[in-house]
Design an enzyme around this catalytic site. Structure first.
Site, short mmCIF file in Angstrom:
data_model
loop_
_atom_site.label_atom_id
_atom_site.label_comp_id
_atom_site.label_asym_id
_atom_site.label_seq_id
_atom_site.Cartn_x
_atom_site.Cartn_y
_atom_site.Cartn_z
N ASP A 1 -1.71 4.84 -6.31
CA ASP A 1 -0.11 4.75 -6.17
C ASP A 1 0.79 5.99 -6.65
OD1 ASP A 1 -1.38 1.88 -5.97
OD2 ASP A 1 0.86 2.01 -4.89
N ASN B 1 -3.24 2.76 -10.03
CA ASN B 1 -3.64 2.09 -8.71
C ASN B 1 -3.70 0.54 -9.07
OD1 ASN B 1 -4.56 2.07 -5.98
ND2 ASN B 1 -6.73 1.56 -6.67
N GLY C 1 0.90 -1.12 -0.08
CA GLY C 1 -0.05 0.13 0.15
C GLY C 1 0.83 1.07 -0.11
O1 MRU Z 1 0.45 -4.16 -4.74
P1 MRU Z 1 -0.22 -3.22 -3.53
O2 MRU Z 1 -1.05 -4.20 -2.53
O3 MRU Z 1 0.83 -2.34 -2.84
O4 MRU Z 1 -1.08 -2.09 -4.21
C1 MRU Z 1 -1.84 -1.40 -3.37
C2 MRU Z 1 -2.91 -0.59 -4.21
O5 MRU Z 1 -2.94 -0.41 -5.11
C3 MRU Z 1 -3.70 0.44 -3.15
O6 MRU Z 1 -4.74 0.76 -3.69
C4 MRU Z 1 -2.91 1.97 -3.00
O7 MRU Z 1 -1.39 1.67 -2.71
C5 MRU Z 1 -3.55 2.81 -2.22
S1 MRU Z 1 -3.12 2.70 -0.70
C6 MRU Z 1 -3.78 3.90 0.14
#
Ligand code: MRU
Length: 368
Positions: free
Chosen positions: A250, A260, A58
């Protein structure tokens, strides 16, 4: 026999710093929801691996971990260097190493650059003083995140009404950030105020952040939660069950294009078709004004085994088949109704409104 009640995931810090022992403590998210276990990260290699392997994940949580990680590296470097130049050369190496763990979430490089700025600004001071300033900055990044989640949640809540059905994709919650999370912040604030939302969580293939993580934290908070497969969002929207979509991000480019979790752009396209507003919850640390459009965002490719093997007792696709596994996609700004930040809500045209939001932030920082 009565089973012991599990501690709520909401009561355990996603990421914290144990400065005395020079360790970062994280919830190992790869084990959730079956096992709630915290682990301690000591070496730079352990921190890098934890980010890469999604034990901590995240965008905001990655940023906070990287900030703590670089501070711990600085502490260790300080013990074996006595000139600024020697210290800084090693510091930059440590920074570049952590920066290479994941490419898409801008929070990672943002947090590392914040610490770099502090280092350069304090060049004239002693190395222990520089390390002290780095500690302060790493802690400040986490505190800013907590504040931003809450503030952004208030703006998000103003866009919906009690009883609404909300849909979210991936996990942009407490486990991706701190306390209220990002996309979940309006949900948690609404829950505190008796809004009785019904929340639909996309399971989020292939790593299942929605089914494993978002569902867990929403349920632990007492929110009416329903998991759906990723290919069901059109069905729930057509049935009129969803009044708004809230997702995290992201990296948001200057024109509003938003990277995202893979599948977000599908949700956005479906939402547009069914006239459901699509809201991106974006702390300003995720807005990258140096990136003009989504075309410039580097998308992380992850191992095909996440698609073919992970979560299955037996491999579920033929041996040797090609697998395409981008971890993120870019939602075109035209599909986004608004971008909710801790400094207000940005509406199209985003090139103007995001610029304005960043100006408001710069003013607020000057006053602070
Ligand atoms: O691969 P991840 O689990 O790190 O991906 C996370 C996401 O895509 C979230 O939606 C994003 O980081 C936003 S967190 C506030």
């Amino acid at each position: 026999m009565c089973e012991e009640k599990r501690q709520s995931i909401m009561d355990i810090d996603t990421v914290s710093l144990d400065d005395e022992n020079s360790q970062i403590i994280i919830i190992d998210q790869t084990l959730l929801p079956y096992e709630t276990k915290t682990i301690r990260l000591t070496t730079q290699n352990q921190i890098w691996e934890a980010i890469y392997r999604l034990q901590v994940r995240g965008a905001p949580a990655i940023g906070v971990t990287a900030g703590f990680g670089l501070y711990l590296a600085a502490k260790e470097i300080a013990a074996r260097t006595d000139t600024y130049d020697a210290f800084y050369a090693e510091f930059v190496k440590a920074k570049d190493y952590l920066d290479s763990s994941r490419p898409t979430a801008v929070n990672l490089s943002w947090a590392l650059n914040q610490l770099d700025k502090v280092c350069k600004k304090n060049q004239g001071r002693s190395i222990p003083e520089i390390v002290g300033a780095l500690h302060k900055e790493a802690v400040r990044i986490q505190e800013e995140d907590i504040w931003a989640c809450h503030k952004l949640g208030e703006y998000g809540l103003s866009l919906v009404k009690p009883g609404d059905g909300l849909l979210t994709h991936c996990n942009a919650g407490k486990l991706a950030a701190t306390r209220y999370g990002m996309a979940t912040a309006p949900m948690y604030l609404g829950q505190e105020r008796g809004y009785n939302f019904r929340v639909y969580c996309d399971e989020t293939r292939p790593v299942l952040q929605g089914a494993r993580l978002t569902a867990m934290e929403l349920m632990d908070s007492g929110i009416d939660t329903t998991v759906i497969c990723d290919n069901m969002s059109a069905s729930v929207m057509k049935a009129g069950l969803v009044n708004a979509v809230f997702v995290g991000c992201d990296r948001v480019a200057a024109n509003g294009d938003t990277a995202n979790k893979i599948g977000t752009s599908v949700v956005a396209a479906v939402a547009k078709y069914y006239h459901v507003p699509m809201y991106i919850c974006a702390p300003t640390s995720t807005i990258d004004m140096q990136t003009a459009t989504g075309d410039e965002i580097r998308i992380e490719q992850r191992p095909g085994s996440e698609v073919t093997e992970m979560w299955y007792e037996k491999r579920m696709a033929p041996e040797g088949v090609k697998v395409y596994n981008p971890a993120f996609d870019v939602t075109d700004h035209e599909l986004i109704t608004a971008i909710v930040t801790e400094y207000g809500i940005a509406y199209p045209p985003y090139t103007e409104s995001l610029k304005k939001i960043m100006e408001i932030k710069a003013e607020a920082m000057k006053e602070a």
